[in-house]
Design an enzyme around this catalytic site. Structure first.
Site, PDB file in Angstrom:
ATOM      1  NE  ARG A 197      -3.603  -2.412   2.415  1.00  0.00           N
ATOM      2  CZ  ARG A 197      -4.313  -2.810   3.454  1.00  0.00           C
ATOM      3  NH1 ARG A 197      -4.396  -2.056   4.525  1.00  0.00           N
ATOM      4  NH2 ARG A 197      -4.961  -3.965   3.416  1.00  0.00           N
ATOM      5  CG  PHE A 212      11.705 -12.375  -7.067  1.00  0.00           C
ATOM      6  CD1 PHE A 212      12.264 -13.650  -7.202  1.00  0.00           C
ATOM      7  CD2 PHE A 212      12.533 -11.270  -7.236  1.00  0.00           C
ATOM      8  CE1 PHE A 212      13.617 -13.805  -7.498  1.00  0.00           C
ATOM      9  CE2 PHE A 212      13.887 -11.419  -7.534  1.00  0.00           C
ATOM     10  CZ  PHE A 212      14.428 -12.689  -7.660  1.00  0.00           C
ATOM     11  CG  ASP A 234       6.974 -16.149  -9.312  1.00  0.00           C
ATOM     12  OD1 ASP A 234       6.964 -15.390  -8.319  1.00  0.00           O
ATOM     13  OD2 ASP A 234       7.238 -17.374  -9.219  1.00  0.00           O
ATOM     14  CG  ASN A 262      16.027 -17.949 -12.877  1.00  0.00           C
ATOM     15  OD1 ASN A 262      16.308 -16.871 -12.346  1.00  0.00           O
ATOM     16  ND2 ASN A 262      16.456 -19.097 -12.415  1.00  0.00           N
ATOM     17  CB  ALA A 263      13.603 -13.272 -11.121  1.00  0.00           C
ATOM     18  CG  ASP A 282       8.614  -9.563  -2.053  1.00  0.00           C
ATOM     19  OD1 ASP A 282       9.475  -9.727  -1.167  1.00  0.00           O
ATOM     20  OD2 ASP A 282       7.408  -9.821  -1.872  1.00  0.00           O
ATOM     21  CB  CYS A 322      12.093 -11.821   3.495  1.00  0.00           C
ATOM     22  SG  CYS A 322      12.295 -13.078   2.238  1.00  0.00           S
TER      23      CYS A 322
HETATM   24  C1  SAM Z   1       8.657 -13.636  -1.430  1.00  0.00           C
HETATM   25  S1  SAM Z   1       7.750 -14.347  -2.723  1.00  0.00           S
HETATM   26  C2  SAM Z   1       7.013 -12.944  -3.485  1.00  0.00           C
HETATM   27  C3  SAM Z   1       5.773 -12.485  -2.784  1.00  0.00           C
HETATM   28  C4  SAM Z   1       4.966 -11.440  -3.511  1.00  0.00           C
HETATM   29  N1  SAM Z   1       5.749 -10.299  -3.902  1.00  0.00           N
HETATM   30  C5  SAM Z   1       3.797 -11.002  -2.633  1.00  0.00           C
HETATM   31  O1  SAM Z   1       3.857  -9.882  -2.093  1.00  0.00           O
HETATM   32  O2  SAM Z   1       2.859 -11.771  -2.505  1.00  0.00           O
HETATM   33  C6  SAM Z   1       8.995 -14.813  -3.831  1.00  0.00           C
HETATM   34  C7  SAM Z   1       8.506 -15.315  -5.196  1.00  0.00           C
HETATM   35  O3  SAM Z   1       9.661 -15.478  -6.012  1.00  0.00           O
HETATM   36  C8  SAM Z   1       9.508 -16.616  -6.819  1.00  0.00           C
HETATM   37  N2  SAM Z   1      10.881 -17.010  -7.156  1.00  0.00           N
HETATM   38  C9  SAM Z   1      11.859 -17.485  -6.334  1.00  0.00           C
HETATM   39  N3  SAM Z   1      13.019 -17.611  -6.992  1.00  0.00           N
HETATM   40  C10 SAM Z   1      12.773 -17.210  -8.269  1.00  0.00           C
HETATM   41  C11 SAM Z   1      13.579 -17.097  -9.434  1.00  0.00           C
HETATM   42  N4  SAM Z   1      14.880 -17.425  -9.406  1.00  0.00           N
HETATM   43  N5  SAM Z   1      13.004 -16.656 -10.552  1.00  0.00           N
HETATM   44  C12 SAM Z   1      11.689 -16.319 -10.589  1.00  0.00           C
HETATM   45  N6  SAM Z   1      10.882 -16.391  -9.524  1.00  0.00           N
HETATM   46  C13 SAM Z   1      11.421 -16.828  -8.373  1.00  0.00           C
HETATM   47  C14 SAM Z   1       8.726 -17.600  -6.013  1.00  0.00           C
HETATM   48  O4  SAM Z   1       8.019 -18.475  -6.879  1.00  0.00           O
HETATM   49  C15 SAM Z   1       7.796 -16.649  -5.214  1.00  0.00           C
HETATM   50  O5  SAM Z   1       6.592 -16.521  -5.902  1.00  0.00           O
END
Ligand code: SAM
Length: 381
Positions: A197, A212, A234, A262-263, A282, A322
């Site tokens: 927000r 992410f 993601d 992959n990010a 994130d 985090c």
């Molecule tokens: C902390 S969560 C994100 C939460 C989201 N921003 C929210 O507020 O609800 C991290 C996300 O990164 C994704 N993720 C982790 N490593 C990744 C990568 N190397 N490439 C792409 N996505 C990735 C996971 O699938 C997950 O959905």
């Protein structure tokens, strides 16, 4: 155990214990005494863990008293949030002196996660107390964290009470969001809802990226606050499918693109051009223990540097961390390091952290983990 300064931290390490008397079953409640015989606390034991005892109280209370009082305290602590939000973290493990237990509320459903053998043994009591306190349609157990195997526990994902959908939709201000019971954590990342927000002043007419993205929490907020377009990145196809459902339900059709990749690869490719007005990062935690701190710093630097390069100057970087073993100072050092490589100036516009339903206890530094910065990035000189 050796006499120590009373610090109200619930963990007793094996190295702090000089003697264990009597028969016990792993996971049962035990009493801890100082060497002079003084009562120190009551908690559950697991000798297979480096943290042999996790205290639940420093008073000689029964298991029922402990569970009832701790849940009562946790609810009281969140009274204000429960009155104003449809979703809330009700119990957060050590932050509520109930190590090994997480309970999230999504509208009329509760999702619980048990991470230790000791808490597993208290599960029926916990569920009984929750049912007395909340009039719910269902309680789902989503105990699928990898830490369970270290406690000798298998994965358990099932409805414990009532039943409900696999994806729970809930309202957050005037957005519809989702908790995916086949997704991560308890289904959603409630710790980021107030931070999402906070991007309101920076979104209007902007071309944005939510890296992410999971089910699109930040993307949905950006679009609600007037962003022109958002790309969601993601590697979970399922999460992006739910994100798309939410983007449509919230009326944002035509203003987004889903990128299932992959990010790190995506950021590397996109960093060759200054294209975006606002980038959200994130990532998941990059380190489970202090021994991986350096590689976590490297991971955070890589994504922040790439994101800075991909931004128009000036642009807005919204960056989260985090990774618990990185302090806010460590995180800012990584941001500075990235800025030096990118030759940009970083101006912090907003600093966020965990919401009040993810409490930080000063006695327990491990309860502090989330760093969240909104920054303006501009060219030096
Ligand atoms: C902390 S969560 C994100 C939460 C989201 N921003 C929210 O507020 O609800 C991290 C996300 O990164 C994704 N993720 C982790 N490593 C990744 C990568 N190397 N490439 C792409 N996505 C990735 C996971 O699938 C997950 O959905």
């Amino acid at each position: 155990m050796n006499k120590i300064k009373r610090n109200y931290h619930p963990w007793i390490y094996s190295t702090e214990i000089s003697r264990i008397d009597g028969e016990f079953e792993e996971g049962q409640l035990v009493d801890v005494f100082l060497q002079d015989g003084k009562f120190f606390g009551r908690g559950y034991i697991n000798t297979r863990s480096k943290i042999t005892v996790r205290l639940l109280t420093t008073q000689p209370k029964t298991d029922r008293q402990i569970v009832e009082e701790r849940i009562e305290q946790a609810i009281k602590r969140r009274e204000q949030i429960l009155n104003s939000e449809h979703a809330c973290r009700l119990i957060y493990s050590e932050s509520d002196w109930l190590a090994g237990l997480i309970v999230d509320k999504y509208d009329s459903y509760l999702v619980i996660q048990i991470n230790t053998l000791g808490m597993e043994k208290l599960k029926d009591m916990v569920v009984g107390v929750l049912l007395k306190k909340f009039d719910v349609a269902g309680i789902y157990e989503k105990s699928d964290s990898p830490v369970r195997s270290k406690e000798g526990l298998n994965e358990v994902c099932q409805w414990l009470y009532g039943t409900g959908p696999e994806v729970i939709f809930y309202r957050s201000e005037d957005l519809t969001l989702a908790a995916d019971l086949k997704g991560q954590k308890t289904g959603a990342f409630l710790d980021q809802r107030f931070n999402a927000r906070a991007i309101l002043p920076y979104a209007k007419d902007k071309v944005c990226v939510d890296v992410f993205a999971y089910t699109g929490n930040f993307a949905l907020h950006l679009l609600k606050y007037g962003a022109k377009h958002v790309k969601l990145i993601d590697y979970s196809e399922r999460s992006l499918q739910i994100a798309e459902q939410l983007l449509k339900m919230n009326g944002f059709g035509g203003r987004y693109e889903l990128i299932n990749e992959n990010a790190f690869d995506w950021l590397r490719r996109e960093s060759s051009q200054e294209k975006y007005d606002l980038v959200v990062l994130d990532p998941p935690s990059f380190a489970k223990s202090a021994s991986s701190k350096i590689s976590a710093q490297r991971g955070h630097k890589e994504i922040n540097l790439r994101a800075m390069k991909s931004l128009k100057k000036p642009g807005i970087l919204v960056s989260s961390c985090c990774t618990q073993v990185l302090s806010e100072q460590d995180f800012e050092a990584v941001l500075q390091d990235s800025a030096d490589d990118c030759k940009v100036q970083v101006c912090i516009l907003y600093r966020g952290s965990q919401p009040a339903d993810h409490p930080v206890l000063l006695d327990i530094p491990e309860t502090r983990y989330l760093k969240f910065h909104i920054m303006q990035i501009w060219r030096r000189g």
